[in-house]
Motif scaffolding. Structure first.
Motif, PDB file in Angstrom:
ATOM      1  N   ALA A 106      33.172  52.108  11.650  1.00 21.40           N
ATOM      2  CA  ALA A 106      32.215  53.254  11.997  1.00 21.40           C
ATOM      3  C   ALA A 106      30.901  52.483  12.484  1.00 21.40           C
ATOM      4  O   ALA A 106      30.732  51.414  11.963  1.00 21.40           O
ATOM      5  N   ASN A 143      32.377  49.912   7.469  1.00 17.66           N
ATOM      6  CA  ASN A 143      30.957  50.395   7.805  1.00 17.66           C
ATOM      7  C   ASN A 143      30.381  49.471   8.568  1.00 17.66           C
ATOM      8  O   ASN A 143      29.501  48.211   8.185  1.00 17.66           O
ATOM      9  N   LEU A 184      28.372  55.104   3.645  1.00 21.13           N
ATOM     10  CA  LEU A 184      29.458  56.006   4.243  1.00 21.13           C
ATOM     11  C   LEU A 184      30.639  56.085   3.123  1.00 21.13           C
ATOM     12  O   LEU A 184      30.875  55.494   2.458  1.00 21.13           O
ATOM     13  N   SER A 185      31.457  57.542   3.299  1.00 22.48           N
ATOM     14  CA  SER A 185      32.674  57.560   2.756  1.00 22.48           C
ATOM     15  C   SER A 185      33.226  58.603   3.527  1.00 22.48           C
ATOM     16  O   SER A 185      32.817  59.356   4.458  1.00 22.48           O
ATOM     17  N   VAL A 186      34.639  58.411   3.384  1.00 19.00           N
ATOM     18  CA  VAL A 186      35.428  59.058   4.430  1.00 19.00           C
ATOM     19  C   VAL A 186      36.704  59.847   3.409  1.00 19.00           C
ATOM     20  O   VAL A 186      37.237  59.370   2.797  1.00 19.00           O
ATOM     21  N   SER A 195      29.731  54.573  -2.396  1.00 17.58           N
ATOM     22  CA  SER A 195      29.776  54.666  -1.045  1.00 17.58           C
ATOM     23  C   SER A 195      29.784  53.294  -0.369  1.00 17.58           C
ATOM     24  O   SER A 195      29.521  52.467  -1.009  1.00 17.58           O
ATOM     25  N   HIS A 213      37.126  62.702   8.274  1.00 17.83           N
ATOM     26  CA  HIS A 213      35.530  62.897   8.483  1.00 17.83           C
ATOM     27  C   HIS A 213      34.850  62.248   7.297  1.00 17.83           C
ATOM     28  O   HIS A 213      35.053  61.896   6.113  1.00 17.83           O
ATOM     29  N   SER A 214      33.549  61.817   7.672  1.00 14.98           N
ATOM     30  CA  SER A 214      32.661  61.363   6.738  1.00 14.98           C
ATOM     31  C   SER A 214      32.099  62.487   5.609  1.00 14.98           C
ATOM     32  O   SER A 214      32.309  63.776   6.035  1.00 14.98           O
ATOM     33  N   GLN A 260      26.773  63.312   8.700  1.00 13.87           N
ATOM     34  CA  GLN A 260      27.443  62.229   9.731  1.00 13.87           C
ATOM     35  C   GLN A 260      28.702  62.726  10.538  1.00 13.87           C
ATOM     36  O   GLN A 260      28.821  62.289  11.572  1.00 13.87           O
ATOM     37  N   THR A 261      29.333  64.075   9.711  1.00  9.03           N
ATOM     38  CA  THR A 261      30.314  64.373  10.583  1.00  9.03           C
ATOM     39  C   THR A 261      29.741  64.990  11.935  1.00  9.03           C
ATOM     40  O   THR A 261      30.286  65.069  12.949  1.00  9.03           O
ATOM     41  N   LEU A 296      31.350  61.477  13.326  1.00 10.98           N
ATOM     42  CA  LEU A 296      32.283  60.665  12.400  1.00 10.98           C
ATOM     43  C   LEU A 296      33.556  61.459  11.868  1.00 10.98           C
ATOM     44  O   LEU A 296      33.531  62.018  10.805  1.00 10.98           O
TER      45      LEU A 296
END
Length: 681
Positions: free
Chosen positions: A48, A121, A128-130, A153, A175-176, A181-182, A186
């Motif tokens: 990312a 990240n 961030l987390s996905v 995160s 997606h984030s 963030q999406t 992301l």
């Protein structure tokens, strides 16, 4: 010996940083060089980063001429291919992307493979987390990708390893799950193919990730503006100037989230239209091409459609082509649905087969069209791609089918009983609305006991979709039953100690209204193998796409709003349910509401329109803490979510600390250097 160990470790780390390339037409048993069906484990990396649209490697700006050719902003002779530039809608802005691609690369795997995805990240300031949307994470709740809930995160400069088994076939996406963030980019497709190739399978496929697009600059900025009730436009679109903000009103008169959507993208490509200046200020960026070579014409193709947007349901069609819709959210239908148009709610996925070429001239190209259900047909909220049969990338001259009362168009997944106004009292118009009530899941994917009207329900809750009004001390927020989600402060993910989380920030249990809602950690607790039933009622003004993590659910009953048959506009909420001022909703017993099942549809994401309701059921057979939430990003950010605690007594034995620990590959390399020099001494 230690020298060789150091070299091996360093080589593995560096070689593993190959970037996955985004694919267009794809043959899953021929083109997959990163993950083949014979592998037991497939590994990927997603990096990312923050970058700019319409720039070449951060060096200089790129523009597009009237023919869609990308070139240096001062040198028209220095041109670039579409793959060199992240164009979005042609407006230069900051974006967050995976592997330098918008959207991120499609990850192709095979059913029952173990999947490793390491998320790096590389952003400077954002955590961030996905989330792998639709992947049930059976026995791997720590890989569900929800910051603070299932993991800490990922900090800038760190990474996180997702490890899970691809249990289910189908079309999914990642997606984030942090703020907006999406909407910043992301996201990417994730496809699980059958392990063995079928003789009846299609020749090739395309993954189309559709998204609404906005021109704000950071997710944190947008979050703060949403919290305050203000919605950021840039200097091209000022709130103080009239006629510069486009507010969405659906064909039935309902709304979407109050976010400024400037354009629609197909696989990260679209065009920005500045309606104030004619064509001046509008972009001419190139369209996405779906290329089918001449020798491949008249074969069978699959289109995997994903709505990866943050606000709008999107309407999909291809000029002159009928759409054979075969599945939704990875689950096949009882029989294909042949339609002209398809509505895809935020987070939903639909698979389409193109195999009927009757009346199709395969020597020319055709427009692929994506637009919204906007009542005003806003020209900004349309996007196009090109289905290319011809040998050249000539822009199509095709037109969409004319829909009329005598020859109506069929629209699948219509969230209303009627689409648009009618010229007669019986509501007949140019469109046949096929709602989820008209769709059934294939018997192989149905739990017949969950469909029974006599099954014992162990956990039953009513969730009313509500809006808490703001006051002098706080902003308004979306909620369930006037309760907005707030996570307690913990030093570890809630997954690691779910009981403690419930104790730290419990809800008051007092009657609430739109004027005095509360924020707390709201959890629904169930034991292993409990049958859970949720009655979900939408008496809000907005449409809401709802997504359940960790499970598929059976929709067993649905009711839609009452519309005026002449205008097609909202008249009143469905009369089968009634809610009081405290968002306590009851079923009307006289017509056997909540006692009679009228649907056989399995989903993990579904639209719930204004004035409608639905009952969903699922079995508590996947221990973990699982989010159920509105997938409209501003609504989720402001609190429209609840967490299901499933089998708390079994969670501690299955969550993986190995997935939780964050790694920084630079630190590992430095540590390897240190070990090497220490042992040399």
């Amino acid at each position: 010996m230690m020298g060789w160990l150091f070299l091996i470790l360093t080589s593995i780390l560096l070689l593993s940083q190959q970037y996955v390339q985004t694919l267009e037409i794809y043959k899953p048993y021929e083109d997959n060089n990163l993950c083949t069906s014979s592998m037991s484990v497939c590994s990927f990396e997603l990096h990312a980063t923050a970058t700019m649209t319409m720039f070449y490697k951060h060096f200089f700006r790129v523009v597009a001429n009237d023919d869609g050719i990308l070139h240096h902003y001062t040198n028209p002779n220095q041109t670039f291919s579409m793959t060199d530039i992240i164009t979005a809608d042609g407006y230069p802005k900051l974006v967050y992307v995976f592997n330098n691609s918008l959207p991120g690369p499609v990850l192709h795997v095979y059913q029952n493979q173990t999947v490793h995805v390491r998320i790096f990240n590389n952003m400077m300031t954002e955590t961030l987390s996905v989330h792998f949307h639709g992947i049930r994470q059976v026995n791997t709740p720590g890989s569900d990708g929800i910051g603070r809930l299932t993991q800490i995160s990922i900090l800038p400069g760190s990474s996180f390893l997702h490890e899970f088994v691809a249990v289910d076939q189908g079309t999914f996406w990642y997606h984030s799950h942090v703020h907006l963030q999406t909407a910043m980019g992301l996201m990417g497709g994730f496809v699980v193919h059958p392990k063995e190739k079928s003789n009846t399978m299609e020749y090739g496929e395309f993954v189309l990730l559709l998204s609404d697009w906005q021109h704000f600059y950071t997710s944190e900025q947008q979050y703060l503006l949403i919290e305050s009730g203000q919605f950021y436009p840039n200097d091209l679109e000022k709130l103080t100037e009239s006629g510069t903000i486009d507010y969405f009103e659906s064909i039935d008169g309902s709304r979407a989230a109050e976010a400024l959507v400037t354009s629609i993208l197909i696989n990260g490509r679209g065009q920005y239209i500045d309606t104030r200046n004619g064509t001046i200020g509008s972009s001419t960026t190139p369209f996405e091409y779906l290329e089918i070579s001449s020798e491949q014409n008249n074969r069978v193709y699959r289109l995997r459609l994903i709505n990866g947007g943050s606000v709008f349901s999107l309407k999909f069609s291809i000029d002159k082509h009928l759409l054979k819709v075969i599945s939704s959210d990875g689950i096949p239908f009882a029989q294909p649905m042949i339609v002209d148009q398809l509505i895809i709610g935020v987070g939903e996925r639909y698979d389409i087969i193109i195999d009927n070429f009757t009346g199709i001239d395969t020597t020319i190209n055709y427009w692929v069209r994506v637009d919204t259900m906007d009542n005003n047909n806003n020209s900004r909220w349309r996007s196009y791609a090109i289905l290319q049969y011809a040998e050249t990338k000539t822009k199509p001259t095709t037109v969409p089918r004319t829909c009329s009362v005598s020859q109506p168009c069929r629209i699948l997944n219509c969230p209303f009983s009627q689409y648009g106004p009618s010229n007669s009292d019986d509501g007949i118009n140019a469109f046949i609305c096929l709602t989820p009530l008209n769709i059934s899941t294939h018997d192989d994917h149905l739990d017949q006991e969950l469909l029974s009207e006599t099954i014992q329900i162990n956990v039953k809750h009513t969730l009313s979709l509500t809006m808490v009004k703001g006051n002098d001390n706080r902003t308004g927020f979306e909620s369930f039953n006037y309760i907005g989600m707030k996570y307690p402060s913990l030093t570890e993910p809630i997954l690691f100690n779910p009981r403690r989380a419930r104790e730290l920030l419990p809800c008051s249990g007092r009657p609430l209204t739109e004027n005095d809602g509360e924020k707390c950690y709201r959890a629904i607790v169930a034991q292993y193998n409990d049958v859970i039933e949720l009655l979900i009622v939408n008496h809000d003004d907005d449409q809401h796409p709802l997504h359940l993590h960790g499970f598929y659910f059976h929709i067993v009953e649905q009711g839609l709003a009452v519309l005026d048959k002449t205008t097609g506009k909202f008249v009143t909420n469905n009369l089968n349910t009634a809610c009081d001022e405290h968002a306590v909703c009851t079923c009307q017993s006289g017509n056997k509401t909540c006692a009679t099942n009228n649907m056989r549809l399995v989903k993990d994401t579904v639209q719930l329109p204004k004035g409608g309701y639905m009952r969903i059921r699922f079995r508590a057979q996947n221990p973990g803490v699982w989010l159920f939430h509105c997938h409209t990003e501003p609504h989720l950010d402001r609190g429209m979510a609840v967490v299901l605690h499933i089998a708390e007594d079994r969670i501690s034995s299955i969550h993986s600390c190995g997935s939780y620990i964050q790694f920084n590959y630079r630190s590992i390399i430095l540590f390897s250097f240190l070990l090497y020099f220490l042992f040399q001494k």
